[in-house]
Design a protein around this motif. Sequence first.
Motif, PDB file in Angstrom:
ATOM      1  N   ILE A   1       0.844  -1.195   0.000  1.00  0.00           N
ATOM      2  CA  ILE A   1       0.000   0.000   0.000  1.00  0.00           C
ATOM      3  C   ILE A   1       0.887   1.255   0.000  1.00  0.00           C
ATOM      4  O   ILE A   1       0.638   2.210  -0.744  1.00  0.00           O
ATOM      5  CB  ILE A   1      -0.956  -0.010   1.226  1.00  0.00           C
ATOM      6  CG1 ILE A   1      -1.988  -1.127   1.071  1.00  0.00           C
ATOM      7  CG2 ILE A   1      -1.637   1.338   1.407  1.00  0.00           C
ATOM      8  CD1 ILE A   1      -2.859  -1.363   2.294  1.00  0.00           C
TER       9      ILE A   1
ATOM     10  N   GLY B   1     -12.063  -6.118  -1.606  1.00  0.00           N
ATOM     11  CA  GLY B   1     -11.110  -7.052  -0.984  1.00  0.00           C
ATOM     12  C   GLY B   1     -10.460  -6.371   0.203  1.00  0.00           C
ATOM     13  O   GLY B   1      -9.243  -6.387   0.367  1.00  0.00           O
ATOM     14  N   CYS B   2     -11.314  -5.774   1.064  1.00  0.00           N
ATOM     15  CA  CYS B   2     -10.807  -4.912   2.157  1.00  0.00           C
ATOM     16  C   CYS B   2     -10.204  -5.724   3.294  1.00  0.00           C
ATOM     17  O   CYS B   2      -9.454  -5.213   4.115  1.00  0.00           O
ATOM     18  CB  CYS B   2     -11.936  -4.055   2.700  1.00  0.00           C
ATOM     19  SG  CYS B   2     -13.272  -5.034   3.433  1.00  0.00           S
TER      20      CYS B   2
ATOM     21  N   ASN C   1      -5.452  -2.526   7.995  1.00  0.00           N
ATOM     22  CA  ASN C   1      -5.370  -2.020   6.617  1.00  0.00           C
ATOM     23  C   ASN C   1      -6.728  -1.651   6.041  1.00  0.00           C
ATOM     24  O   ASN C   1      -6.819  -0.861   5.114  1.00  0.00           O
ATOM     25  CB  ASN C   1      -4.731  -3.070   5.692  1.00  0.00           C
ATOM     26  CG  ASN C   1      -3.229  -3.142   5.877  1.00  0.00           C
ATOM     27  OD1 ASN C   1      -2.647  -2.327   6.586  1.00  0.00           O
ATOM     28  ND2 ASN C   1      -2.609  -4.116   5.255  1.00  0.00           N
TER      29      ASN C   1
ATOM     30  N   ASP D   1     -15.795  -7.376   0.649  1.00  0.00           N
ATOM     31  CA  ASP D   1     -14.999  -8.601   0.678  1.00  0.00           C
ATOM     32  C   ASP D   1     -15.976  -9.757   0.529  1.00  0.00           C
ATOM     33  O   ASP D   1     -17.193  -9.551   0.425  1.00  0.00           O
ATOM     34  CB  ASP D   1     -14.180  -8.721   1.986  1.00  0.00           C
ATOM     35  CG  ASP D   1     -12.900  -9.528   1.791  1.00  0.00           C
ATOM     36  OD1 ASP D   1     -12.998 -10.766   1.635  1.00  0.00           O
ATOM     37  OD2 ASP D   1     -11.805  -8.944   1.778  1.00  0.00           O
TER      38      ASP D   1
ATOM     39  N   LYS E   1     -19.833  -9.550  -0.839  1.00  0.00           N
ATOM     40  CA  LYS E   1     -20.200 -10.159  -2.127  1.00  0.00           C
ATOM     41  C   LYS E   1     -18.936 -10.313  -2.952  1.00  0.00           C
ATOM     42  O   LYS E   1     -18.008  -9.513  -2.794  1.00  0.00           O
ATOM     43  CB  LYS E   1     -21.166  -9.222  -2.859  1.00  0.00           C
ATOM     44  CG  LYS E   1     -22.033  -9.907  -3.865  1.00  0.00           C
ATOM     45  CD  LYS E   1     -23.117  -9.004  -4.387  1.00  0.00           C
ATOM     46  CE  LYS E   1     -23.977  -9.787  -5.366  1.00  0.00           C
ATOM     47  NZ  LYS E   1     -24.757  -8.939  -6.233  1.00  0.00           N
TER      48      LYS E   1
ATOM     49  N   PHE F   1     -16.414  -9.678  -5.809  1.00  0.00           N
ATOM     50  CA  PHE F   1     -16.269  -8.562  -6.753  1.00  0.00           C
ATOM     51  C   PHE F   1     -16.263  -9.052  -8.195  1.00  0.00           C
ATOM     52  O   PHE F   1     -16.196  -8.268  -9.119  1.00  0.00           O
ATOM     53  CB  PHE F   1     -15.066  -7.677  -6.433  1.00  0.00           C
ATOM     54  CG  PHE F   1     -13.734  -8.364  -6.191  1.00  0.00           C
ATOM     55  CD1 PHE F   1     -13.194  -9.251  -7.101  1.00  0.00           C
ATOM     56  CD2 PHE F   1     -13.007  -8.052  -5.044  1.00  0.00           C
ATOM     57  CE1 PHE F   1     -11.963  -9.848  -6.884  1.00  0.00           C
ATOM     58  CE2 PHE F   1     -11.759  -8.651  -4.807  1.00  0.00           C
ATOM     59  CZ  PHE F   1     -11.236  -9.555  -5.742  1.00  0.00           C
ATOM     60  N   TYR F   2     -16.335 -10.371  -8.411  1.00  0.00           N
ATOM     61  CA  TYR F   2     -16.509 -10.885  -9.771  1.00  0.00           C
ATOM     62  C   TYR F   2     -17.997 -10.937 -10.066  1.00  0.00           C
ATOM     63  O   TYR F   2     -18.640 -11.991  -9.971  1.00  0.00           O
ATOM     64  CB  TYR F   2     -15.849 -12.253  -9.922  1.00  0.00           C
ATOM     65  CG  TYR F   2     -14.337 -12.178  -9.770  1.00  0.00           C
ATOM     66  CD1 TYR F   2     -13.603 -11.304 -10.570  1.00  0.00           C
ATOM     67  CD2 TYR F   2     -13.658 -12.940  -8.830  1.00  0.00           C
ATOM     68  CE1 TYR F   2     -12.221 -11.199 -10.432  1.00  0.00           C
ATOM     69  CE2 TYR F   2     -12.276 -12.853  -8.698  1.00  0.00           C
ATOM     70  CZ  TYR F   2     -11.574 -11.977  -9.498  1.00  0.00           C
ATOM     71  OH  TYR F   2     -10.207 -11.875  -9.366  1.00  0.00           O
TER      72      TYR F   2
ATOM     73  N   SER G   1      -5.801  -8.050  -4.056  1.00  0.00           N
ATOM     74  CA  SER G   1      -6.982  -8.926  -4.064  1.00  0.00           C
ATOM     75  C   SER G   1      -7.303  -9.490  -5.449  1.00  0.00           C
ATOM     76  O   SER G   1      -7.790 -10.615  -5.551  1.00  0.00           O
ATOM     77  CB  SER G   1      -8.209  -8.144  -3.565  1.00  0.00           C
ATOM     78  OG  SER G   1      -7.945  -7.622  -2.285  1.00  0.00           O
TER      79      SER G   1
ATOM     80  N   TRP H   1      -6.440 -12.941  -6.884  1.00  0.00           N
ATOM     81  CA  TRP H   1      -7.164 -14.150  -6.453  1.00  0.00           C
ATOM     82  C   TRP H   1      -8.261 -14.447  -7.459  1.00  0.00           C
ATOM     83  O   TRP H   1      -9.079 -13.581  -7.747  1.00  0.00           O
ATOM     84  CB  TRP H   1      -7.761 -13.964  -5.040  1.00  0.00           C
ATOM     85  CG  TRP H   1      -6.687 -13.916  -4.006  1.00  0.00           C
ATOM     86  CD1 TRP H   1      -6.267 -12.809  -3.322  1.00  0.00           C
ATOM     87  CD2 TRP H   1      -5.846 -15.000  -3.563  1.00  0.00           C
ATOM     88  NE1 TRP H   1      -5.218 -13.137  -2.491  1.00  0.00           N
ATOM     89  CE2 TRP H   1      -4.939 -14.478  -2.616  1.00  0.00           C
ATOM     90  CE3 TRP H   1      -5.777 -16.354  -3.896  1.00  0.00           C
ATOM     91  CZ2 TRP H   1      -3.971 -15.272  -1.991  1.00  0.00           C
ATOM     92  CZ3 TRP H   1      -4.809 -17.145  -3.277  1.00  0.00           C
ATOM     93  CH2 TRP H   1      -3.927 -16.602  -2.327  1.00  0.00           C
TER      94      TRP H   1
ATOM     95  N   VAL I   1      -2.486 -16.203   4.335  1.00  0.00           N
ATOM     96  CA  VAL I   1      -3.322 -16.159   3.127  1.00  0.00           C
ATOM     97  C   VAL I   1      -3.678 -17.537   2.565  1.00  0.00           C
ATOM     98  O   VAL I   1      -4.586 -17.645   1.753  1.00  0.00           O
ATOM     99  CB  VAL I   1      -2.723 -15.267   1.992  1.00  0.00           C
ATOM    100  CG1 VAL I   1      -2.704 -13.818   2.380  1.00  0.00           C
ATOM    101  CG2 VAL I   1      -1.340 -15.723   1.574  1.00  0.00           C
TER     102      VAL I   1
END
Length: 334
Positions: free
Chosen positions: A2, A31-32, A37, A69, A107, A109-110, A127, A130, A287
């Motif tokens: 970041i 993807g928070c 962060n 996310d 939800k 994000f795709y 994010s 992934w 992860v």
Amino acid sequence: MINKARPVLQESIRDMYHALQPECLMMADLGCSSGPNSLLVVSEIIDIIDEERQKFNRKSPKFGVFLNDLPGNDFNAIFNLLPSFYQSLKEEKGSDFGPCSVSGTPKSFYGRIFPDQFLHFVHSSYSVHWLSQVPRELESSTGEALNKGNIYIAKTSPPEILQAYYAQFKRDFTLFLRSRAKEMVPGGRMVLTLQGSIQRNDPDSIWELLGSTIQTMVLEGLIEQEKLDRFNMPFYAPTVEEIKNLVEAEGSFSVNKLETFTVDWSVDTNQNLETQARFIAKTIRAVTESLLTTAFSETAMDDLFLRFKIMVKERMVQEQSEYLNIVVSVTKRD
Ligand SMILES: C[S@@+](CC[C@H](N)C(=O)[O-])C[C@H]1O[C@@H](n2cnc3c(N)ncnc32)[C@H](O)[C@@H]1O
């Protein structure tokens, strides 16, 4: 990551704010995750806008912040931080600021998350590499595992494996862009930071090392070979060219900046090797553990990551290993 992407983020927010001057500024962090962060980037974005509006003696916009996310993310942990977040905004920025309201949007994000032409700014850090799923083509039509002994694109993977991974990334990233294109206002900005590769057939060495660690446990009979053969990471690190081509092919965004930067696996190379190796093993465990537990077993995890730390340390003695990262800033076309 970041911190390193910050200059691109700052420029993009300033440009968006001056171009659009929204009365109510809607932004999303995709993807928070949940932890410090999650609100760090949001508060930086707010700081930049507040600084700009004061410089030009403008009224503060109202802020609508949407933290996104997957539904399994611990949103409550973030919500618990909100009272002190709101309090510090009030103390730092005074009574003519905002108001600012933060919501969670669980939800993938795709696909679509927000209404049409809703967002002025979208941010996503670490994010979008992934994937929505492990590529189906990693199994033959008869159900045979094709990437045997590896967990990602590795030096010993056949060429179809790279093609399968790229095809999945292309589908996912195009759907991501198409969804955001509907949700963003014309002139809205988006900044994405993700892991990348220098060239298409460049195996991602941290996953190769993790795969080799699992292989040592297979050889000792601690993990079944079949389970390793069938496990693959739902991850793809694209090249800069691939990102550029996919953004252009989707057609809704123009690219303002597309840069790369590297970060050492251990982030802080001033520490001794043991501390660095432990840090790397912990970040990779954070992860991957839920994926690996499902594929193998929870009881294997302590042993696996202890071995992984040792292998990482051995690698660090031989060479310096870095992540390549891509930061891309785009504008939604009219
Ligand atoms: C490594 S974390 C990044 C966290 C934070 N943005 C940062 O930069 O520190 C990646 C996050 O992306 C989320 N993620 C992965 N796939 C997603 C998807 N399809 N939709 C929404 N979030 C997703 C994961 O759940 C995880 O919280």
